[in-house]
Design a protein around this motif. Structure first.
Motif, PDB file in Angstrom:
ATOM      1  N   LEU A 147       0.841  -1.191   0.000  1.00 30.79           N
ATOM      2  CA  LEU A 147       0.000   0.000   0.000  1.00 30.79           C
ATOM      3  C   LEU A 147       0.879   1.245   0.000  1.00 30.79           C
ATOM      4  O   LEU A 147       1.769   1.386   0.830  1.00 30.79           O
ATOM      5  N   ASN A 148       0.636   2.144  -0.941  1.00 26.63           N
ATOM      6  CA  ASN A 148       1.381   3.395  -1.026  1.00 26.63           C
ATOM      7  C   ASN A 148       0.659   4.455  -0.194  1.00 26.63           C
ATOM      8  O   ASN A 148      -0.384   4.962  -0.588  1.00 26.63           O
ATOM      9  N   ASN A 173      -0.300   7.850  -1.699  1.00 26.69           N
ATOM     10  CA  ASN A 173      -1.525   7.911  -2.488  1.00 26.69           C
ATOM     11  C   ASN A 173      -2.770   7.759  -1.608  1.00 26.69           C
ATOM     12  O   ASN A 173      -3.787   8.412  -1.837  1.00 26.69           O
ATOM     13  N   ARG A 174      -2.685   6.892  -0.611  1.00 20.97           N
ATOM     14  CA  ARG A 174      -3.835   6.629   0.262  1.00 20.97           C
ATOM     15  C   ARG A 174      -4.190   7.855   1.092  1.00 20.97           C
ATOM     16  O   ARG A 174      -5.353   8.162   1.318  1.00 20.97           O
ATOM     17  N   ASN A 234       7.015   8.276  -2.679  1.00 22.68           N
ATOM     18  CA  ASN A 234       6.330   7.033  -2.338  1.00 22.68           C
ATOM     19  C   ASN A 234       6.658   6.581  -0.913  1.00 22.68           C
ATOM     20  O   ASN A 234       7.802   6.670  -0.464  1.00 22.68           O
ATOM     21  N   TYR A 266     -11.224   0.557  -1.924  1.00 21.22           N
ATOM     22  CA  TYR A 266     -10.079   1.183  -2.569  1.00 21.22           C
ATOM     23  C   TYR A 266      -9.006   0.204  -3.048  1.00 21.22           C
ATOM     24  O   TYR A 266      -7.889   0.588  -3.356  1.00 21.22           O
ATOM     25  N   LYS A 308      -7.408   1.027  -6.530  1.00 28.91           N
ATOM     26  CA  LYS A 308      -6.780   2.350  -6.616  1.00 28.91           C
ATOM     27  C   LYS A 308      -5.461   2.420  -5.871  1.00 28.91           C
ATOM     28  O   LYS A 308      -4.479   2.976  -6.360  1.00 28.91           O
ATOM     29  N   TYR A 309      -5.413   1.852  -4.662  1.00 27.03           N
ATOM     30  CA  TYR A 309      -4.223   1.984  -3.831  1.00 27.03           C
ATOM     31  C   TYR A 309      -3.402   0.708  -3.703  1.00 27.03           C
ATOM     32  O   TYR A 309      -2.198   0.759  -3.481  1.00 27.03           O
ATOM     33  N   LYS A 352      -3.822  -2.022  -6.019  1.00 28.64           N
ATOM     34  CA  LYS A 352      -3.667  -2.624  -7.351  1.00 28.64           C
ATOM     35  C   LYS A 352      -3.823  -4.143  -7.284  1.00 28.64           C
ATOM     36  O   LYS A 352      -3.000  -4.897  -7.805  1.00 28.64           O
TER      37      LYS A 352
END
Length: 253
Positions: A153-154, A157-158, A166, A204, A207-208, A210
């Motif tokens: 999980l990045n 981005n979250r 990152n 999510y 989106k987060y 993948k």
């Protein structure tokens, strides 16, 4: 310092997750089963900068003692600075996730947004139930019907931030059947008599994370002081297979 102590994460929690409206539905539903007048002390495991102190003040509308725990010195520093005038709030940095408090010390132990990033989630859940005199709220690791796996999980981005670099953490998804079997055994050992579960698809994941696999969130509120002779459980889910799995495991307590 781990990834959770990085500036982008501290910035997010300093400005978010501090209002009653910030509660997720998966938190509101289990919390609604608490008898509010019985809450006089709360342990918050993974408290970040202490935003849930404000949330709980508005939710319970009464005085209580709040003890926030976190492994990150940066967020504990910010929490202590933010609530330095609040005598009813205390913040402690912990080492390796260990909870060094007495058994049955808090009327509510609480943990959200933490266990899906910790490989030792079982021992944390066990400890949270131990230190509670009655209620324990748990936001579980992510669950699904297949084999357990670790995603990435990045956090940049979250949690939107002006920090763009990152910030990657592990995200644990565990086999639901095995997880429920663990909870069943733990509930019996710890004297839990009632549990309310809330289950749904993780919104999510693509989106987060993948991830194309079907993974879900699972929160629950469990209670020790219910008068039931055996475990009484409720599962709130739209997934018929998941409901059937719950029934097959917990109806054979």
């Amino acid at each position: 310092m781990t990834q959770w102590g990085k500036k982008n994460v501290v910035e997010f929690y300093a400005n978010n997750r501090n209002k009653l409206s910030d509660l997720y539905h998966s938190e509101k539903k289990p919390l609604s089963f608490i008898k509010k007048k019985k809450i006089n002390s709360i342990l918050d495991y993974g408290c970040a900068v202490g935003g849930f102190y404000n949330i709980f003040k508005n939710y319970f509308k009464k005085n209580f003692f709040y003890h926030g725990l976190d492994t990150e010195k940066n967020v504990i520093f910010e929490a202590r600075k933010k609530f330095k005038l609040k005598k009813s709030a205390k913040f402690t940095k912990i080492t390796k996730g260990k909870i060094k408090v007495k058994t049955n010390m808090y009327s509510l132990s609480f943990c959200t947004g933490v266990l899906n990033h910790n490989s030792n989630y079982k021992s944390i859940i066990s400890e949270l139930i131990r230190v509670s005199s009655n209620y324990t709220f748990i936001d579980s690791p992510r669950v699904h019907v297949g084999k357990s796996f670790i995603g990435k999980l990045n956090l940049s981005n979250r949690f939107p931030s002006r920090i763009k670099k990152n910030n990657i953490v592990n995200n644990y998804t565990v086999n639901l059947s095995n997880y429920l079997a663990f909870l069943k055994k733990l509930f019996k050992k710890k004297g839990v008599k009632k549990a309310y579960f809330y289950h749904g698809n993780l919104p999510y994941k693509k989106k987060y994370l993948k991830i194309n696999k079907k993974i879900s969130f699972l929160t629950f509120m469990c209670e020790k002081k219910a008068i039931n002779k055996k475990l009484n459980f409720t599962i709130n889910t739209k997934d018929k297979k998941v409901k059937k799995l719950f029934n097959s495991i917990f109806n054979n307590v």
